[in-house]
Design a protein around this motif. Structure first.
Motif, PDB file in Angstrom:
ATOM      1  N   VAL A  63       0.864  -1.176   0.000  1.00  0.00           N
ATOM      2  CA  VAL A  63       0.000   0.000   0.000  1.00  0.00           C
ATOM      3  C   VAL A  63       0.898   1.224   0.000  1.00  0.00           C
ATOM      4  N   LEU A  64       0.658   2.118  -0.942  1.00  0.00           N
ATOM      5  CA  LEU A  64       1.451   3.343  -1.048  1.00  0.00           C
ATOM      6  C   LEU A  64       0.532   4.553  -0.933  1.00  0.00           C
ATOM      7  N   LYS A  65       1.111   5.639  -0.487  1.00  0.00           N
ATOM      8  CA  LYS A  65       0.394   6.905  -0.549  1.00  0.00           C
ATOM      9  C   LYS A  65       0.740   7.579  -1.876  1.00  0.00           C
ATOM     10  N   THR A  66      -0.181   8.371  -2.382  1.00  0.00           N
ATOM     11  CA  THR A  66       0.066   9.106  -3.613  1.00  0.00           C
ATOM     12  C   THR A  66       1.360   9.897  -3.496  1.00  0.00           C
ATOM     13  N   GLY A  67       2.203   9.760  -4.539  1.00  0.00           N
ATOM     14  CA  GLY A  67       3.469  10.481  -4.560  1.00  0.00           C
ATOM     15  C   GLY A  67       4.652   9.676  -4.046  1.00  0.00           C
ATOM     16  N   GLN A  68       4.400   8.593  -3.329  1.00  0.00           N
ATOM     17  CA  GLN A  68       5.506   7.763  -2.863  1.00  0.00           C
ATOM     18  C   GLN A  68       6.085   6.966  -4.017  1.00  0.00           C
ATOM     19  N   SER A  69       7.307   6.481  -3.815  1.00  0.00           N
ATOM     20  CA  SER A  69       7.950   5.661  -4.829  1.00  0.00           C
ATOM     21  C   SER A  69       8.197   4.262  -4.275  1.00  0.00           C
ATOM     22  N   MET A  70       8.337   3.317  -5.198  1.00  0.00           N
ATOM     23  CA  MET A  70       8.692   1.970  -4.793  1.00  0.00           C
ATOM     24  C   MET A  70       9.198   1.194  -6.009  1.00  0.00           C
ATOM     25  N   THR A  71       9.880   0.112  -5.705  1.00  0.00           N
ATOM     26  CA  THR A  71      10.397  -0.771  -6.747  1.00  0.00           C
ATOM     27  C   THR A  71       9.868  -2.177  -6.528  1.00  0.00           C
ATOM     28  N   LEU A  72       9.324  -2.746  -7.574  1.00  0.00           N
ATOM     29  CA  LEU A  72       8.895  -4.136  -7.561  1.00  0.00           C
ATOM     30  C   LEU A  72      10.039  -4.979  -8.122  1.00  0.00           C
ATOM     31  N   GLN A  73      10.336  -6.048  -7.408  1.00  0.00           N
ATOM     32  CA  GLN A  73      11.461  -6.887  -7.797  1.00  0.00           C
ATOM     33  C   GLN A  73      10.974  -8.170  -8.464  1.00  0.00           C
ATOM     34  N   CYS A  74      11.739  -8.637  -9.436  1.00  0.00           N
ATOM     35  CA  CYS A  74      11.425  -9.875 -10.125  1.00  0.00           C
ATOM     36  C   CYS A  74      12.716 -10.606 -10.446  1.00  0.00           C
ATOM     37  N   ALA A  75      12.731 -11.896 -10.181  1.00  0.00           N
ATOM     38  CA  ALA A  75      13.894 -12.711 -10.510  1.00  0.00           C
ATOM     39  C   ALA A  75      13.440 -14.052 -11.044  1.00  0.00           C
ATOM     40  N   PRO A 113       3.393   2.274 -20.656  1.00  0.00           N
ATOM     41  CA  PRO A 113       4.623   2.524 -19.905  1.00  0.00           C
ATOM     42  C   PRO A 113       4.628   3.772 -19.032  1.00  0.00           C
ATOM     43  N   ASN A 114       3.652   4.672 -19.247  1.00  0.00           N
ATOM     44  CA  ASN A 114       3.721   5.961 -18.561  1.00  0.00           C
ATOM     45  C   ASN A 114       3.646   5.798 -17.045  1.00  0.00           C
ATOM     46  N   GLY A 115       4.576   6.467 -16.348  1.00  0.00           N
ATOM     47  CA  GLY A 115       4.609   6.420 -14.893  1.00  0.00           C
ATOM     48  C   GLY A 115       5.504   5.330 -14.336  1.00  0.00           C
ATOM     49  N   ALA A 145       0.487   6.969  -8.292  1.00  0.00           N
ATOM     50  CA  ALA A 145      -0.820   7.606  -8.457  1.00  0.00           C
ATOM     51  C   ALA A 145      -1.910   6.550  -8.260  1.00  0.00           C
ATOM     52  N   PRO A 146      -3.098   6.968  -7.832  1.00  0.00           N
ATOM     53  CA  PRO A 146      -4.189   5.996  -7.640  1.00  0.00           C
ATOM     54  C   PRO A 146      -4.470   5.159  -8.887  1.00  0.00           C
ATOM     55  N   GLY A 205       5.138 -14.879 -12.586  1.00  0.00           N
ATOM     56  CA  GLY A 205       5.265 -14.833 -11.145  1.00  0.00           C
ATOM     57  C   GLY A 205       3.903 -14.816 -10.486  1.00  0.00           C
ATOM     58  N   SER A 206       3.919 -14.784  -9.167  1.00  0.00           N
ATOM     59  CA  SER A 206       2.668 -14.873  -8.403  1.00  0.00           C
ATOM     60  C   SER A 206       1.948 -13.541  -8.268  1.00  0.00           C
ATOM     61  N   GLY A 207       2.580 -12.460  -8.674  1.00  0.00           N
ATOM     62  CA  GLY A 207       1.910 -11.166  -8.688  1.00  0.00           C
ATOM     63  C   GLY A 207       2.186 -10.307  -7.467  1.00  0.00           C
ATOM     64  N   THR A 208       2.066  -8.998  -7.667  1.00  0.00           N
ATOM     65  CA  THR A 208       2.153  -8.008  -6.580  1.00  0.00           C
ATOM     66  C   THR A 208       0.875  -7.193  -6.609  1.00  0.00           C
ATOM     67  N   ARG A 209       0.175  -7.195  -5.486  1.00  0.00           N
ATOM     68  CA  ARG A 209      -1.058  -6.414  -5.385  1.00  0.00           C
ATOM     69  C   ARG A 209      -0.726  -5.058  -4.799  1.00  0.00           C
ATOM     70  N   LEU A 210      -0.851  -4.029  -5.613  1.00  0.00           N
ATOM     71  CA  LEU A 210      -0.468  -2.674  -5.219  1.00  0.00           C
ATOM     72  C   LEU A 210      -1.707  -1.793  -5.110  1.00  0.00           C
ATOM     73  N   THR A 211      -1.830  -1.119  -3.988  1.00  0.00           N
ATOM     74  CA  THR A 211      -2.896  -0.145  -3.785  1.00  0.00           C
ATOM     75  C   THR A 211      -2.265   1.209  -3.513  1.00  0.00           C
TER      76      THR A 211
END
Lengths: 116, 115
Positions: free
Chosen positions: A12-24, A61-63, A82-83, A108-114
């Motif tokens: 769960v992220l707040k608007t404007g925060q950043s994060m990286t999803l990892q995949c291997a 790809p945007n964002g 962004a939401p 992969g099994s997926g990442t659920r992002l809100t």
């Protein structure tokens, strides 16, 4: 044989925060992909990497930005969440020549992002 | 514009009945995939069809490919509750070439099999 591993599974992220999803992947596949899945939309390609050192834009790809760190790893970064980026994200990899049967692409099994 | 269209998008069946899901695509392709997805889960590969006229069967599911008509079908025989899931078809456009082809997905068919 783990196949394709994604982290985290939930975020769960707040608007404007950043994060990286990892995949291997541990299947020695050359090609890797990031998709997003939204209700009623199927899966849409965000970015892909045909081989180590190359990346290209997909349909949406945007964002987003990506990094193919090495042959095994392909990360997806949201610089300013962004939401509209609330979604389920899937990483996939593919072998060079599908042998028929079930083969070709492994997800992969997926990442659920809100994003709130 | 590349399109992959599945129909129906929703399918409610009774156990024991037969039905077919259709997948039409708008570009040249000689690779078509069928996937199954259970709620909250990842995609499970069912079939890959690599040539015109290809037919693959596993259990109660049979998939076929007609590249001239740009059509694939997923036929369900004598449905059982365990087949309830969402089924996706996906194609690799031929102009991408080789192993770098990107899967383009249909929107999925949500199948519900009722007793």
């Amino acid at each position: 044989n783990a196949g394709v591993t994604q982290t985290p599974k939930f975020q769960v992220l707040k608007t404007g925060q950043s994060m990286t999803l990892q995949c291997a992947q541990d299947m020695n596949h050359n090609s890797m992909y990031w998709y997003r899945q939204d209700p009623g939309m199927g899966l849409r390609l965000i970015y892909y990497s045909a081989s180590e050192g190359t990346t290209d834009k997909g349909e949406v790809p945007n964002g987003y930005n990506v990094s193919r760190l090495n042959k095994r790893e392909f990360s997806l970064r949201l610089e300013s969440a962004a939401p509209s980026q609330t979604s389920v994200y899937f990483c996939a990899s593919s072998e060079a020549s599908p042998r028929g049967g079930r083969g070709g692409y492994t997800f992969g099994s997926g990442t659920r992002l809100t994003v709130v | 514009e590349l399109k992959v269209e599945q129909n129906p998008l929703f399918l409610s069946m009774q156990e024991g009945k037969n039905y077919t899901i259709y997948c039409n695509y708008s570009t040249t392709s000689d690779r078509l995939y069928w996937y199954r997805q259970d709620p909250g889960k990842s995609l499970e590969s069912l079939f890959v069809l690599l040539s015109n006229g290809a037919v693959k069967q596993e259990g109660r599911l049979m998939a076929s490919l007609d590249t001239k008509a740009r059509l694939s079908t997923l036929h369900i025989t004598a449905a059982v509750h365990d087949l309830s899931a969402t089924y996706f078809c996906a194609v690799v456009p031929k102009n991408y070439g080789g192993s770098q082809g990107n899967l383009i997905f249909g929107k999925g068919t949500k199948l519900s099999v009722k007793p």
